[in-house]
Design an enzyme around this catalytic site. Structure first.
Site, PDB file in Angstrom:
ATOM      1  CG  HIS A 269       3.097  -8.309   0.768  1.00 59.06           C
ATOM      2  ND1 HIS A 269       2.966  -9.487   0.055  1.00 59.06           N
ATOM      3  CD2 HIS A 269       3.213  -8.672   2.074  1.00 59.06           C
ATOM      4  CE1 HIS A 269       3.006 -10.510   0.890  1.00 59.06           C
ATOM      5  NE2 HIS A 269       3.157 -10.051   2.120  1.00 59.06           N
ATOM      6  CB  ALA A 270       5.522  -2.243  -1.801  1.00 58.71           C
TER       7      ALA A 270
END
Length: 381
Positions: free
Chosen positions: A121-122
């Site tokens: 998700h980064a």
């Protein structure tokens, strides 16, 4: 790795890494002569900046030192609370997956596993969904920067791999494939078939958005109806995969209903894709998974064994030493077997499809959106 702890009650408890390592060791996986264990270094700022904005990296460092939030960078939220070791521990996780890419390029490894990784998700300039630095993207970028022509990234976490997709959304050298619970019902609310890439990379972002409650049969049907044909058409040189095990029926944060048996099958399937299309070159990471005692250790011990070339038979008992450690340390009764005793079966796409079935509708949407962009027939290939 165990220092990467957001907060005492945070779902991403590093105990899952401790229990995975202990189970894998007690099963004898690390004793194989073809397995090497490496302690990862902390990825340097210059290295992290190949995929993350420098202002973002500075914000992570500053928040780690001061304890203060950075709202514009997603730091200090319920998902990503700030803690003192945040930068160094996240950079070490990233350094672990980067190390696997370096070892592969040097010819010292064909397969590699970092089950602490999978921070999908980064994004380039923002933390989210428990993820600070995107380790898989870092490894992929390093492969590209050192002569690898094409990489396929396969993500079977229950949540959409939005950060990794976004980083490579306009790069035609990377195909990102994410099979996940639909964003209609699960964070991060993205990952629909029309998110297909942009510019020269149109068709290299692939999303299969499955309905809630999808189990082994539906997930494996979707995987095999979409992934192998696209990997063949893309012709990658390396497979990088994310094996979040939060699609399990016991996971507290998602609504899918898979078993450990089904998760192991996906690991085998991805391993087979690497064997068929990339001469075995395969880097595997962990990801989500919040059933800390019952699911995560078994799923990732299976993953490590598959990568080591010696899959653990499903009916294998979990070692008594491991069960005793779990009970003594955490007061939890651990699983006695390495399986969930399910009947693993799925229908292949070649047998036909049912437009009234919600899983088949998801498959059809993805195939119609993506397959023609690769010269494939959405109905028959």
């Amino acid at each position: 790795m165990l220092k990467h702890r957001f907060a005492e009650a945070h779902p991403m408890d590093p105990v899952r890494l401790d229990l995975t390592e202990r189970l894998t060791r007690d099963l004898g996986v690390f004793d194989a002569t073809n397995v090497t264990l490496s302690a990862p270094e902390i990825a340097a700022e210059d290295v992290l900046s190949t995929i993350h904005d420098r202002d973002y990296i500075s914000a992570v460092q500053s928040s780690s030192e001061s304890g203060g939030p950075s709202a514009e960078h997603g730091l200090g939220t319920d998902d990503v609370p700030v803690f003192a070791d945040m930068h160094t521990s996240a950079a070490r996780i990233a350094g672990g997956t980067l190390h696997l890419a370096q070892e592969m390029l040097a010819g010292r490894a064909v397969h590699g596993v970092n089950f602490a990784g999978g921070m999908h998700h980064a994004s380039r300039a923002r933390a989210s969904g428990f993820c600070v630095y995107n380790d898989a993207a870092l490894a992929i970028q390093h492969l590209l920067d050192n002569g690898t022509r094409r990489v396929v990234y396969i993500d079977v976490d229950a949540h959409h791999g939005d950060g990794t997709q976004g980083i490579f959304y306009s790069d035609p050298r990377v195909m990102t494939i994410s099979v996940h619970q639909s964003g209609v019902s699960l964070y991060p609310g993205t990952g629909f078939p029309n998110e297909a890439g942009e510019g020269e990379a149109i068709g290299t972002s692939v999303n299969v958005a499955l309905p809630a409650t999808t189990g082994d049969a539906g997930f494996l049907r979707a995987f095999h109806a979409v992934v192998p044909a696209l990997v063949r058409a893309f012709d990658p040189e390396v497979v990088v995969s994310q094996h979040g095990c939060d699609s399990h029926i016991n996971d507290p944060l998602t609504d899918l209903t898979m078993s450990v048996d089904g998760l192991r099958q996906l690991e085998l399937d991805i391993s087979h894709l690497a064997e068929e299309f990339t001469e075995g070159r395969w880097i595997a990471t962990g990801g989500g998974g919040y059933s800390l005692y019952q699911v995560v250790p078994r799923a990732w011990a299976h993953l490590t064994a598959v990568a080591a070339g010696a899959p653990i038979p499903l009916n294998t008992p979990t070692p008594v030493s491991w069960r005793e450690y779990v009970h003594r340390t955490f007061g939890v009764t651990a699983p006695q077997k390495m399986h969930d005793d399910t009947q693993l079966w799925w229908r292949t796409w070649e047998l036909g499809y049912d437009p009234e079935d919600s899983v088949d509708r998801a498959i059809i949407q993805t195939r119609k959106e993506i397959f023609p962009l690769h010269g494939l027939d959405p109905w028959f290939d």
